[in-house]
Write an enzyme that holds these catalytic residues in place. Structure first.
Site, PDB file in Angstrom:
ATOM      1  N   GLY A 190     -15.460  42.924-100.228  1.00  0.00           N
ATOM      2  CA  GLY A 190     -14.858  42.743-101.544  1.00  0.00           C
ATOM      3  C   GLY A 190     -15.872  42.641-102.649  1.00  0.00           C
ATOM      4  N   ALA A 208     -15.146  38.736 -98.860  1.00  0.00           N
ATOM      5  CA  ALA A 208     -13.986  37.850 -98.990  1.00  0.00           C
ATOM      6  C   ALA A 208     -14.271  36.525 -98.288  1.00  0.00           C
ATOM      7  CB  ALA A 208     -12.759  38.518 -98.375  1.00  0.00           C
ATOM      8  N   GLU A 236     -15.830  45.714 -93.303  1.00  0.00           N
ATOM      9  CA  GLU A 236     -14.535  45.208 -92.843  1.00  0.00           C
ATOM     10  C   GLU A 236     -14.157  45.722 -91.463  1.00  0.00           C
ATOM     11  OE1 GLU A 236     -14.302  45.085 -97.371  1.00  0.00           O
ATOM     12  OE2 GLU A 236     -15.155  46.386 -95.836  1.00  0.00           O
ATOM     13  N   GLU A 278     -16.596  46.091-103.559  1.00  0.00           N
ATOM     14  CA  GLU A 278     -15.402  46.638-104.207  1.00  0.00           C
ATOM     15  C   GLU A 278     -15.280  46.146-105.650  1.00  0.00           C
ATOM     16  OE1 GLU A 278     -12.077  47.541-100.924  1.00  0.00           O
ATOM     17  OE2 GLU A 278     -12.831  45.492-100.807  1.00  0.00           O
TER      18      GLU A 278
END
Length: 688
Positions: free
Chosen positions: A104, A65, A127, A107
């Protein structure tokens, strides 16, 4: 090729659509990338093609992210909307990974049907290092591919797993040739279509969600020490439990809810602060960064003791040859034996192979002659902490070392200007204050003297990064930055002793705050007799009295604590009697202190000294002080550092606490002028 937006393109290779993201430096999932992906997947889904390949330009796949957006209002499609567009496309979806697929980014890749990767790439969900959990289905999709137990370890550790291992555990379906990832990914997509392979969404996989009874409880208990104090690991375990026990969508809602809870919590805010603070420490605002660093091909280390050996290991671990010089052959051999023994322990733990250790030891050239340092590019002196010893060594190095060599001292407190003054090249002299054990601890305080050149500063900062350390630039003052603040903490701790508070209560309060040990345990570990001279001892302090009783710390089996044969500490009745005696003689009021009062006293003393350091410009930024304490003194990362702690507490509250202490203990507790100025305008240390 059609440009979707400034960072995303959609092109076609016959029956394969190729979505390309190119948003330097790491293709982070900011709003432009999310918007481009959403539109590209939507268009590709309606196009006349059989498969979609997602690939990235630059040096990496999507590396996570955009951390700057966390906790702020976001524009454009959410990451969840992008994932929905992928999973509902109706096309075979292939993610082509190079560099890193992190957070992310992974993901997103988990929403593809298949993943192909450059063998040099890595995947991870890190994270947890920001006090968070994967908030876009990572705790739900990853265990469905690699199994619950492996996913638990991977997510709670935040590890970056090499592609070959990812391939073995099923996260990566195929390894590409590193030179032809794009073409290999297109070929792979066509092969999937031609062979009629199933296009099963990861969210629909269930076979690997079966767990043995008690798995989660056992995982918690086996990682108690590593997880201690941190909120995110427990939240991750809850999400994984939901993955096993609930339908996907219900479990995903739990993940999102817990992610938001962590995002708003103090720990994630502190850990995100740390993330940026450690990067900001590299930004030398008053050094000319255009000055090119010198090339460091070979290093010299003077001294083969504990520090010299650890420093040597730091360089040879990075593949840099080292010449180690000692004055005594037995001391030299002992130092090399200790280095080898450290590596042998790593072999037994499976960290290194015998061949890797032999290669490292082959980079060490032992010597009894300083003249053998004539050709090195950088010397790090790690001799006895005495000014006369160091100035004698530097006078010799000045004569021996080649022009342009960097002359560094590992002193932890001595005046580097005085050391530089004995040379004819003071611009080449600098401090490299490693922390013990130097091969383990991440911090190096890079201490510039008054005449240290920008070229030398840039060289040492670059070299320190090259050996995997965190470098923070500071100026010369007693104790530099880290030890100067440590001394302030110790003064506060000694004042508590004078009020009858026992060492073990003080240590326990700091451990509960998040430190690995308190000041008196630290003293016992280092040795109470450091700097103590029996002939000059007057028994005027608790430390002197303990040393006179041969209670010199762990090495003698007794110090502030008593120690058993395994060096396990227990409170000592002898120490208790001595503390009580000194407290009675101190003439100050005795009262009970709770743990929060103890922590406040110790940390407020640190913050006040940090403010003085900033005012004197001994450190460039408040965040640099925090980086020093995080990496050199094991300040709990989830609390962000002492200056961040003060900002979160509020500087007016900090001043009130210091003023109360000044009234009780004396004017040395008076708030620093910088503190008062910042508080008067509602500012913070970030404004200093």
């Amino acid at each position: 090729m059609a440009a979707i937006n400034e960072v995303t393109d959609l092109s076609f290779d016959d029956d394969v659509a190729i979505v390309t993201v190119d948003s330097p430096p790491v293709n982070a999932l900011g709003h432009h990338v999310r918007e481009g992906l959403y539109q590209a997947f939507t268009e590709a889904s309606g196009a006349d093609c059989e498969a979609i390949v997602l690939i990235c330009g630059g040096r990496t796949f999507i590396a996570g992210a955009d951390i700057r957006e966390l906790g702020t209002a976001r524009s454009g499609p959410t990451l969840g909307a992008v994932q929905d567009a992928m999973e509902s496309s109706g096309k075979v979806m292939v993610a082509a990974i190079h560099g890193t697929a992190l957070g992310g980014g992974l993901e997103v890749a988990l929403c593809a049907h298949y993943r192909i990767a450059d063998p040099n790439s890595r995947c991870g969900l890190p994270e947890v290092k920001l006090g968070l959990l994967p908030g876009a289905g990572g705790t739900q999709r990853l265990p469905r591919i690699i199994g619950v137990e492996r996913a638990l370890e991977m997510i709670t550790s935040g590890e970056h797993v090499p592609a070959p291992e990812c391939h073995r555990m099923g996260l990566i379906d195929e390894l590409a040739d590193e030179r032809s990832l794009r073409s290999d990914a297109i070929t792979f997509a066509r092969r999937i279509v031609a062979e009629g392979r199933p296009s099963t969404l990861v969210r629909d996989m269930k076979d690997k969600l079966k767990v043995t009874p008690g798995l989660f409880e056992e995982f918690r208990s086996s990682h108690t020490r590593r997880f201690s104090g941190f909120d995110a690991p427990e939240m991750i375990i809850r999400c994984m439990t939901a993955a096993v026990t609930l339908p996907f969508d219900e479990a995903l809602e739990i993940e999102r809810s817990l992610f938001e809870k962590l995002l708003e919590g103090t720990q994630s805010k502190a850990l995100r602060y740390v993330f940026f603070a450690e990067r900001e420490a590299r930004n030398l605002t008053d050094v000319d960064r255009s000055v090119v660093p010198l090339k460091v091909h070979r290093v010299g280390v003077v001294g083969a003791g504990t520090m010299g050996g650890g420093i040597t290991m730091s360089f040879i671990d990075a593949g840099i040859p080292v010449t180690v010089v000692e004055t005594d052959p037995q001391a030299l051999q002992h130092g090399l034996d200790v280095v080898r023994a450290n590596y042998d322990r790593s072999i037994r733990r499976g960290r290194f192979s015998v061949e890797q250790v032999d290669e490292r030891m082959g980079l060490v050239s032992p010597s009894l002659n300083l003249d053998d340092l004539s050709g090195v590019d950088l010397v790090v002196e790690a001799a006895f902490e005495r000014m006369q010893t160091k100035t004698e060594i530097f006078a010799r190095l000045n004569e021996i070392c080649k022009p342009g060599a960097v002359l560094a001292t590992n002193t932890s407190a001595l005046d580097i200007n005085e050391i530089a003054a004995v040379t004819s090249r003071p611009e080449a002299v600098i401090g490299m204050h490693f922390f013990s054990p130097a091969n383990v601890m991440k911090l190096v305080e890079v201490v510039r003297a008054d005449q240290t050149s920008d070229e030398v500063i840039n060289t040492v900062m670059a070299t320190t990064g090259r050996i995997g350390k965190v470098a923070v630039l500071v100026r010369v003052c007693p104790g530099f930055v880290g030890n100067r603040i440590l001394a302030a903490r110790r003064r506060a701790a000694d004042e508590l002793l004078n009020r009858g508070v026992m060492p073990w209560q003080i240590d326990s309060a700091l451990r509960d705050f998040g430190f690995a040990m308190g000041p008196f345990q630290m003293s016992d570990l280092a040795g109470l007799d450091l700097g103590w001279v029996r002939e000059e001892s007057t028994g005027s302090t608790i430390r002197e009295r303990l040393c006179e009783l041969n209670r010199r710390g762990q090495k003698t089996g007794a110090g502030y604590y008593d120690y058993d044969e395994n060096r396990r500490p227990t409170p000592s009745s002898i120490t208790s009697e001595i503390v009580t005696e000194f407290a009675r003689r101190s003439g100050v009021e005795h009262r009970r202190f709770d743990d929060s009062e103890i922590v406040d006293r110790l940390v407020l003393g640190m913050v006040n000294e940090g403010a003085r350091i900033l005012e004197e410009k001994m450190a460039m930024r408040a965040s640099d002080i925090d980086v020093i304490w995080l990496n050199g003194y094991n300040w709990p990362r989830y609390r962000g550092g002492p200056m961040h702690w003060a900002d979160q507490r509020g500087l007016r509250t900090v001043i009130n606490g210091l003023e109360a202490m000044a009234a009780e203990e004396g004017p040395h507790w008076e708030p620093a002028p910088l503190l008062r100025r910042l508080a008067s305008v509602g500012g913070s240390f970030g404004d200093a």
